[in-house]
Design a protein around this motif. Structure first.
Motif, PDB file in Angstrom:
ATOM      1  N   SER A  76       0.797  -1.232   0.000  1.00 17.00           N
ATOM      2  CA  SER A  76       0.000   0.000   0.000  1.00 17.00           C
ATOM      3  C   SER A  76       0.819   1.265   0.000  1.00 17.00           C
ATOM      4  O   SER A  76       0.258   2.361   0.099  1.00 17.00           O
ATOM      5  N   GLY A  77       2.142   1.177  -0.085  1.00 17.16           N
ATOM      6  CA  GLY A  77       2.945   2.369   0.070  1.00 17.16           C
ATOM      7  C   GLY A  77       3.347   3.074  -1.185  1.00 17.16           C
ATOM      8  O   GLY A  77       3.800   4.219  -1.141  1.00 17.16           O
ATOM      9  N   LYS A  78       3.178   2.454  -2.358  1.00 17.64           N
ATOM     10  CA  LYS A  78       3.617   3.096  -3.587  1.00 17.64           C
ATOM     11  C   LYS A  78       2.753   4.310  -3.922  1.00 17.64           C
ATOM     12  O   LYS A  78       1.543   4.253  -3.862  1.00 17.64           O
ATOM     13  N   GLY A  79       3.443   5.376  -4.250  1.00 16.28           N
ATOM     14  CA  GLY A  79       2.718   6.566  -4.683  1.00 16.28           C
ATOM     15  C   GLY A  79       2.145   7.405  -3.565  1.00 16.28           C
ATOM     16  O   GLY A  79       1.491   8.407  -3.831  1.00 16.28           O
ATOM     17  N   VAL A  80       2.344   7.049  -2.298  1.00 11.76           N
ATOM     18  CA  VAL A  80       1.802   7.810  -1.167  1.00 11.76           C
ATOM     19  C   VAL A  80       2.742   8.978  -0.866  1.00 11.76           C
ATOM     20  O   VAL A  80       3.938   8.782  -0.647  1.00 11.76           O
ATOM     21  N   GLU A  81       2.188  10.166  -0.855  1.00 11.61           N
ATOM     22  CA  GLU A  81       3.001  11.339  -0.582  1.00 11.61           C
ATOM     23  C   GLU A  81       3.268  11.466   0.921  1.00 11.61           C
ATOM     24  O   GLU A  81       2.432  11.121   1.740  1.00 11.61           O
ATOM     25  N   GLY A  82       4.428  12.011   1.256  1.00 15.80           N
ATOM     26  CA  GLY A  82       4.782  12.231   2.660  1.00 15.80           C
ATOM     27  C   GLY A  82       5.255  10.999   3.376  1.00 15.80           C
ATOM     28  O   GLY A  82       5.400  11.017   4.608  1.00 15.80           O
ATOM     29  N   LEU A  83       5.470   9.921   2.629  1.00 19.22           N
ATOM     30  CA  LEU A  83       5.959   8.699   3.246  1.00 19.22           C
ATOM     31  C   LEU A  83       7.337   8.952   3.870  1.00 19.22           C
ATOM     32  O   LEU A  83       8.176   9.625   3.277  1.00 19.22           O
ATOM     33  N   TRP A  84       7.556   8.434   5.056  1.00 18.39           N
ATOM     34  CA  TRP A  84       8.826   8.451   5.776  1.00 18.39           C
ATOM     35  C   TRP A  84       9.167   9.793   6.418  1.00 18.39           C
ATOM     36  O   TRP A  84       9.943   9.816   7.378  1.00 18.39           O
ATOM     37  N   VAL A  85       8.646  10.884   5.938  1.00 20.35           N
ATOM     38  CA  VAL A  85       9.140  12.188   6.389  1.00 20.35           C
ATOM     39  C   VAL A  85       8.120  12.998   7.171  1.00 20.35           C
ATOM     40  O   VAL A  85       8.492  13.841   7.981  1.00 20.35           O
ATOM     41  N   GLU A  86       6.844  12.803   6.924  1.00 20.17           N
ATOM     42  CA  GLU A  86       5.839  13.609   7.618  1.00 20.17           C
ATOM     43  C   GLU A  86       5.544  13.007   8.989  1.00 20.17           C
ATOM     44  O   GLU A  86       5.661  11.805   9.191  1.00 20.17           O
ATOM     45  N   THR A  87       5.147  13.880   9.912  1.00 24.88           N
ATOM     46  CA  THR A  87       4.840  13.429  11.264  1.00 24.88           C
ATOM     47  C   THR A  87       3.454  12.809  11.306  1.00 24.88           C
ATOM     48  O   THR A  87       2.574  13.162  10.525  1.00 24.88           O
TER      49      THR A  87
ATOM     50  N   CYS B 231      -1.025  -2.191  17.478  1.00 25.22           N
ATOM     51  CA  CYS B 231      -1.316  -3.342  16.610  1.00 25.22           C
ATOM     52  C   CYS B 231      -0.154  -4.326  16.608  1.00 25.22           C
ATOM     53  O   CYS B 231      -0.353  -5.549  16.629  1.00 25.22           O
ATOM     54  N   LEU B 232       1.062  -3.814  16.594  1.00 29.33           N
ATOM     55  CA  LEU B 232       2.217  -4.699  16.620  1.00 29.33           C
ATOM     56  C   LEU B 232       2.321  -5.433  17.950  1.00 29.33           C
ATOM     57  O   LEU B 232       2.650  -6.624  17.992  1.00 29.33           O
ATOM     58  N   ASP B 233       2.030  -4.734  19.045  1.00 26.91           N
ATOM     59  CA  ASP B 233       2.151  -5.356  20.359  1.00 26.91           C
ATOM     60  C   ASP B 233       1.092  -6.421  20.591  1.00 26.91           C
ATOM     61  O   ASP B 233       1.322  -7.391  21.319  1.00 26.91           O
ATOM     62  N   THR B 234      -0.070  -6.237  19.987  1.00 29.10           N
ATOM     63  CA  THR B 234      -1.174  -7.173  20.214  1.00 29.10           C
ATOM     64  C   THR B 234      -1.364  -8.164  19.082  1.00 29.10           C
ATOM     65  O   THR B 234      -2.079  -9.152  19.240  1.00 29.10           O
ATOM     66  N   GLY B 235      -0.768  -7.899  17.951  1.00 28.98           N
ATOM     67  CA  GLY B 235      -0.974  -8.759  16.802  1.00 28.98           C
ATOM     68  C   GLY B 235      -2.216  -8.422  16.014  1.00 28.98           C
ATOM     69  O   GLY B 235      -2.615  -9.190  15.121  1.00 28.98           O
ATOM     70  N   ALA B 236      -2.845  -7.307  16.298  1.00 25.00           N
ATOM     71  CA  ALA B 236      -4.071  -6.927  15.601  1.00 25.00           C
ATOM     72  C   ALA B 236      -3.748  -6.451  14.188  1.00 25.00           C
ATOM     73  O   ALA B 236      -2.597  -6.115  13.864  1.00 25.00           O
ATOM     74  N   GLU B 237      -4.780  -6.427  13.340  1.00 24.84           N
ATOM     75  CA  GLU B 237      -4.608  -5.990  11.961  1.00 24.84           C
ATOM     76  C   GLU B 237      -4.376  -4.476  11.922  1.00 24.84           C
ATOM     77  O   GLU B 237      -4.932  -3.720  12.714  1.00 24.84           O
ATOM     78  N   PHE B 238      -3.571  -4.057  10.965  1.00 22.76           N
ATOM     79  CA  PHE B 238      -3.343  -2.634  10.777  1.00 22.76           C
ATOM     80  C   PHE B 238      -4.578  -1.988  10.178  1.00 22.76           C
ATOM     81  O   PHE B 238      -5.294  -2.607   9.389  1.00 22.76           O
ATOM     82  N   PRO B 239      -4.856  -0.735  10.522  1.00 26.80           N
ATOM     83  CA  PRO B 239      -5.963  -0.040   9.862  1.00 26.80           C
ATOM     84  C   PRO B 239      -5.639   0.217   8.392  1.00 26.80           C
ATOM     85  O   PRO B 239      -4.472   0.251   7.985  1.00 26.80           O
ATOM     86  N   ALA B 240      -6.680   0.367   7.614  1.00 24.29           N
ATOM     87  CA  ALA B 240      -6.498   0.589   6.177  1.00 24.29           C
ATOM     88  C   ALA B 240      -6.028   2.009   5.893  1.00 24.29           C
ATOM     89  O   ALA B 240      -6.265   2.936   6.675  1.00 24.29           O
ATOM     90  N   ASP B 241      -5.354   2.146   4.739  1.00 20.83           N
ATOM     91  CA  ASP B 241      -4.899   3.446   4.246  1.00 20.83           C
ATOM     92  C   ASP B 241      -4.056   4.201   5.274  1.00 20.83           C
ATOM     93  O   ASP B 241      -4.248   5.380   5.546  1.00 20.83           O
ATOM     94  N   GLN B 242      -3.104   3.519   5.866  1.00 18.18           N
ATOM     95  CA  GLN B 242      -2.230   4.138   6.866  1.00 18.18           C
ATOM     96  C   GLN B 242      -0.761   3.972   6.512  1.00 18.18           C
ATOM     97  O   GLN B 242       0.092   3.808   7.378  1.00 18.18           O
ATOM     98  N   ALA B 243      -0.462   3.965   5.195  1.00 20.98           N
ATOM     99  CA  ALA B 243       0.915   3.738   4.773  1.00 20.98           C
ATOM    100  C   ALA B 243       1.857   4.798   5.342  1.00 20.98           C
ATOM    101  O   ALA B 243       2.986   4.499   5.752  1.00 20.98           O
ATOM    102  N   LYS B 244       1.411   6.032   5.353  1.00 18.19           N
ATOM    103  CA  LYS B 244       2.262   7.099   5.871  1.00 18.19           C
ATOM    104  C   LYS B 244       2.592   6.851   7.339  1.00 18.19           C
ATOM    105  O   LYS B 244       3.755   6.924   7.754  1.00 18.19           O
TER     106      LYS B 244
END
Length: 1061
Positions: free
Chosen positions: A796-807, A816-829
């Protein structure tokens, strides 16, 4: 500054109206609040790791809200990764409210400040306030923008503040730490945004005439003067000063417990004492160096008839031998005078005995007492002081005796002062020297009760003076003369007009003017001048003007415990005697005094009663607070999610209560570093309530310690009330473990989400990594949580603006990582920021510090990858995976293979759907495994990093193993064969071949068939966006330690080379 009206106290077990107890004071000392506000230190609001560098008073507002008076504090926090600064806008404490934090502004990249100065304006309109000269400092960071209005008179201080802001801003710009990992300490300080009101503006000029048809833009707050509640005591009106004197605050620094007990005990002395009459005879005689003949009875007029109880004899010029003026010649002459005095008593001599004799060369004092009174006389102390030649010669001197008759203290001073009518100033000086120089040692205080001792100074070093007595007598040859010409004096003597002479007596004039012997008294003089006589006759020697040089004075020093009238002192006789041994005539005076006899049993009972009264007064004035919230339950604490609880303090007492939090020891803070009570110290006034907010905020510095069980989140605060009691406040919480700051080898060993593991399992995983028996490195396993993030970005990360640099707020992703839950949608940034956050928070960077110098030498792609040789395998895998996903997400193409764009686009979608059902990580394939080339229609996720090179000597160091990002280790073999299609990625080149740029072409060809995906798209040349991307990656690769500019540039080049891989 007045106290607020105090609230009624809760009913107590003793009656305020009882006559045996003092009524409750309605108001405490008014200077406590004033002192606490005047001495407010902003540093007291902060932890020991934060320091207030600068403070600037100002008026502040946000947007177009009204201005509020506040202080701008530049606060710097000491952190392991470097100092972090922030601006705190704080309102100082007032009578009705504690210090409050209105805003916090972190100084980070993007922080801006601008300074403007408004010159004076000649305008006298209503809007004069906007035209007054002032300084405006604009501060902004992210979405917060503030305007600070500062008086123009503080320009120098403002310039210093701005210079420090620039310095801190430059330091923040050079800090490698990402925004998500800085200034976590700000969350420990609760912020209370200001209300919509306009506070008093003390920076305005004096008021001007304001038109009645205009509404001013600022209002002046009026402070109501609290009504004194002194009149509430027993329904009567008691003057404030009198009340504070009668019922002082026992917790003031100036309060003396001993003085309080003394004053009240001696106010009841009629209950524990009686009076007894004592008669005193005092004689003074300048003997002109004469020695009494042996067996003489001529001193009988001096000794009296034995009717008195205490006989005091003062002699002057008792020894005028030349050698004795500088060195004492012993007491031989004193023994002769003592024998003559006893002889003068005649038949009464057996009733007396010598109490004490003291002598300073020619000045001598002998005291005889009746034997029946001897046992009642205690604390006999003597003092001697020379004032003659060179200030110590014995020709002029003074001696003194201090003693206690029953419970009444008397002091006797015998003095011989400077002669001649013209030496009046010298006599005044002699008096001052003797008054201050004749002192007495303190009694042995071991067996004393301080409350019984009226004259015992509380200052340990202070000696007792002459005035520390109930009765003071001065006697001797004081040498004061008649202030008239000699001829006039001669005529008055011839006419025996003694009263006319005394009108011009220098001593009487000095007593009235206070220049010497101030406060002392003398009985009426009805006898001729005592000096000067012709030796052996009763005729005055008129060659030197006769005068009353020999005197006896008395004083009742001021005593707040025993009134002078209770002594009943009176002079029964004051006269001179015709003893012709000298050119002086002796003078005697007899006095009657009432001395105090003590009933020890009754005094002990009264002392106990007074001490109980003091205890009750201490209870009334003891600062106390009712505390709600002594056991705080914070519930579940998550990483970087502050939780706040409240402690309510209510002052039901009569005096302000100052509280603070007491550290467990002098070298420890008041609480653990991830929690803080605010305000940590303040004054709660009578009848008021204050809320202390306790915040727990766990950041990356403490998360791993709590997750692995090396640190306990629970704590105990000790709330200390100055002058009152300590209260223990327990803080209990449960930290929900997180992967943040855990080492990579721990993360790779997690069999399931971190929340599913017990504490025992987490402790086992956190043990130091055991070395491998082959190459010193434990086998590398995929890092489950990192791979999950990488897979999400691939899908889901291709073409997303502000990836890696925006707060972005990453806390949901971490959860989600601590519990193993699914990531929310459209949260590549957010996912990309979370990934960098996790990697940057690692205890060691992806590229160990030992390789930092080597990476600075990399000039091309192959030499950059060669740096990774020797880096732990798990670090290398994560680093290569990160770079590959960044290149993928940064690519402008929709697919990896330009020859099959459509087919690969479809298969990427299928792979994304298939990824949602995958749950494991595939096992590491063997080094010699043959990789089949996927067909053109096969999707190409960056899910497998394949080793393509072999080396017989150093196979492990020069290759990357096959890593599956699809968690296929949890799938069946059939599923794995159907879904897993590894691809070939560029491997680090063999270290042996990287000797020069030309030799790169000599690298061995890969033994596996080439993939249809020949290479990933190249990263464009460095642009501003690319530079920002590289700077965002740097902390994850190199850590958060700042570096100089040249080193930073080399690190950027190294990462750029990796991205070009």
């Amino acid at each position: 500054m007045s106290l607020l009206p105090s609230l009624p106290r809760r009913p107590s077990t003793w009656s305020i109206s009882s006559t045996s107890q003092p009524p409750t004071p309605a108001a405490g000392p008014r200077n406590i609040i004033a002192n606490s506000l005047a001495s407010f230190e902003p540093q007291s609001l902060f932890r020991h790791t934060e320091r207030v560098n600068l403070s600037q008073s100002c008026r502040v507002r946000r947007g177009y809200a009204p201005f509020i008076k506040a202080d701008a504090l530049l606060v710097v926090s000491k952190r392991e990764s470097g100092d972090e600064a922030a601006i705190f806008i704080v309102t100082p404490p007032t009578l009705v409210e504690a210090a409050t934090i209105l805003y916090t502004i972190p100084i980070i990249p993007g922080f801006k400040h601008r300074l403007e100065q408004t010159p004076p304006s000649p305008s006298t309109s209503f809007f004069q306030q906007s035209a007054k000269p002032h300084i405006t400092l604009y501060l902004s960071c992210e979405e917060l923008k503030l305007e600070l209005r500062i008086s123009a008179s503080q320009s120098a201080k403002v310039q210093k503040l701005v210079a420090e802001l620039r310095r801190q801003n430059d330091a923040a710009a050079n800090s490698p730490s990402p925004r998500s990992l800085t200034h976590s300490w700000l969350d420990l300080y609760p912020v209370k945004t200001p209300k919509e009101k306009d506070d008093v503006d003390d920076l305005l000029s004096p008021p001007v005439d304001i038109p009645t048809d205009l509404t001013p833009s600022t209002s002046t707050a009026t402070i109501d003067t609290p009504v004194s509640s002194s009149s509430l005591i027993k329904g009567t009106s008691v003057p404030e000063g009198e009340e504070e004197e009668q019922y002082p605050d026992p917790y003031l620094p100036t309060f003396s417990r001993t003085e309080f007990l003394r004053k009240r005990l001696f106010a009841r002395q009629d209950k524990w004492s009686t009076n007894e009459e004592v008669k005193i005879r005092i004689a003074t005689y300048n003997v002109n160096d004469k020695i009494p003949p042996e067996g003489t009875l001529e001193l009988a007029p001096l000794a009296g008839k034995g009717e008195e109880d205490i006989l005091v004899f003062g002699f002057q010029e008792a020894d005028l031998r030349r050698q004795s003026l500088l060195i004492s010649q012993g007491n031989s002459r004193a023994d002769g005078w003592e024998a003559a005095l006893f002889a003068g008593l005649g038949s009464k001599a057996d009733e007396f005995e010598k109490l004490v004799m003291t002598q300073y060369v020619g000045v001598m004092m002998i005291i005889l007492v009746r034997k029946t009174l001897k046992e009642a006389i205690t604390r006999v102390e003597t003092s001697e002081r020379g004032i003659g030649l060179l200030g110590f010669g014995g020709n002029k001197a003074g001696v003194a005796v201090r003693l206690k008759v029953h419970d009444t203290t008397m002091c006797f001073v015998n003095a011989h002062m400077a002669a001649f009518a013209t030496a009046l100033d010298r006599r005044r000086s002699d008096y001052q020297v003797l008054r201050t120089g004749l002192t007495f040692p303190r009694p042995n205080e071991t067996d004393l009760t301080a409350a019984f001792e009226e004259f015992l100074p509380e200052t340990k070093e202070k000696l007792l003076s002459q005035e520390d007595s109930h009765v003071l007598f001065w006697l001797g040859d004081l040498n004061y003369r008649i202030d008239l010409p000699d001829n006039d004096v001669k005529k008055l003597v011839e006419d025996k007009k003694w009263e006319d002479m005394l009108v011009k007596d220098q001593l009487r004039a000095d007593i009235v003017s206070g220049q010497s012997f101030a406060g002392l008294s003398e009985a009426d003089i009805k006898f001729p001048p005592t000096f000067k006589y012709v030796h052996g006759s009763t005729t005055h020697d008129l060659e030197r003007g006769p005068a009353y040089t020999d005197r006896i004075l008395y004083d009742l020093p001021v005593n707040e415990y025993t009134p002078p009238s209770s002594l009943g002192l009176k002079c029964d006789e004051y006269t001179s005697h015709d003893i012709l041994w000298s050119d002086h005539r002796p003078v005697t005076a007899t006095y009657t005094a009432q001395v105090r006899l003590v009933d020890e049993s009754s005094r002990g009972v009264e002392l106990a009663s007074v001490m109980k009264a003091l205890d009750r007064l201490e209870e009334v004035y003891r600062p106390s607070l009712e505390i709600e919230g002594t056991s705080l339950e914070f519930g579940e604490i998550r990483y970087r999610q502050p939780v706040e609880r409240e402690i309510r303090l209510h002052n039901m007492g009569r005096v302000p209560a100052t509280y603070n939090f007491k550290p467990p020891s002098s070298d420890k803070p008041i609480c653990k570093p991830f929690m803080w009570p605010f305000p940590a110290t303040a004054v709660v006034e009578p009848g008021q309530e204050m809320i202390v907010k306790v915040v727990i905020h766990v950041d990356e510095l403490w998360s791993s310690k709590m997750t692995t069980g090396t640190e306990d989140i629970n704590d105990v605060l000790v709330l200390q009330i100055t002058g009152g009691k300590d209260t223990f406040i327990t803080l209990q919480a449960t930290y929900l473990q997180s992967i943040i700051s855990l080492p990579l080898h721990v993360l790779s060993a997690l069999p399931s989400p971190i929340r599913n593991l017990s504490l025992a399992d987490r402790k086992v995983l956190a043990r130091p990594l055991a070395p491998s028996g082959t190459n010193g490195e434990a086998p590398a396993k995929p890092v489950r949580d990192v791979w999950r993030l990488l897979e999400y970005l691939m899908a889901s990360g291709k073409g997303v603006e502000g990836l890696w640099v925006e707060t972005s707020d990453i806390r949901e992703i971490i959860e989600c990582l601590d519990t193993g839950a699914e990531f929310p949608a459209d949260q590549a940034k957010t996912i990309s920021i979370a990934l960098l956050h996790i990697l940057t928070a690692l205890p060691t960077p992806l590229l160990p510090a030992s390789h930092h110098a080597t990476c600075s030498e990399a000039e091309d792609r192959d030499s950059a990858f060669a740096v990774l040789e020797g880096v732990p395998q798990i670090n290398t895998n994560v680093l290569i995976g990160l770079m590959s996903v960044i290149r993928l997400c940064s690519s402008p193409e929709d697919t990896y293979n330009p020859e099959h764009p459509k087919a690969q686009d479809e298969t990427v979608k299928e792979e994304a759907e298939d990824d949602s059902n995958r749950e494991g990580i595939s096992k590491v394939e063997s080094e010699n495994r043959t990789i089949s080339t996927p067909p053109p229609s096969t999707p190409v996720p960056l899910a497998n990093v394949v080793d393509t090179g072999e080396d017989d000597d150093d196979d492990d160091e020069a290759t990357l193993e096959l890593i599956s990002l699809t968690h296929s280790q949890d799938k069946t073999a059939a599923e794995s064969n159907e879904t897993e299609k590894p691809i070939k990625l560029s491997s680090p080149p063999k270290k042996a071949f990287i000797t020069s740029q030309k030799e790169i072409t000599r690298l061995d060809e890969p033994k596996t068939p080439p993939s249809n995906l020949t290479s990933l798209p190249e990263v464009p040349k460095t642009t501003e966006a690319t530079q920002e991307l590289i700077d965002a990656i740097c902390p994850a690769v190199f850590g958060q330690i700042p570096a100089v500019v040249t080193v930073r540039e080399k690190r950027r080049r190294f990462i750029k080379l990796l991205l070009e891989g």
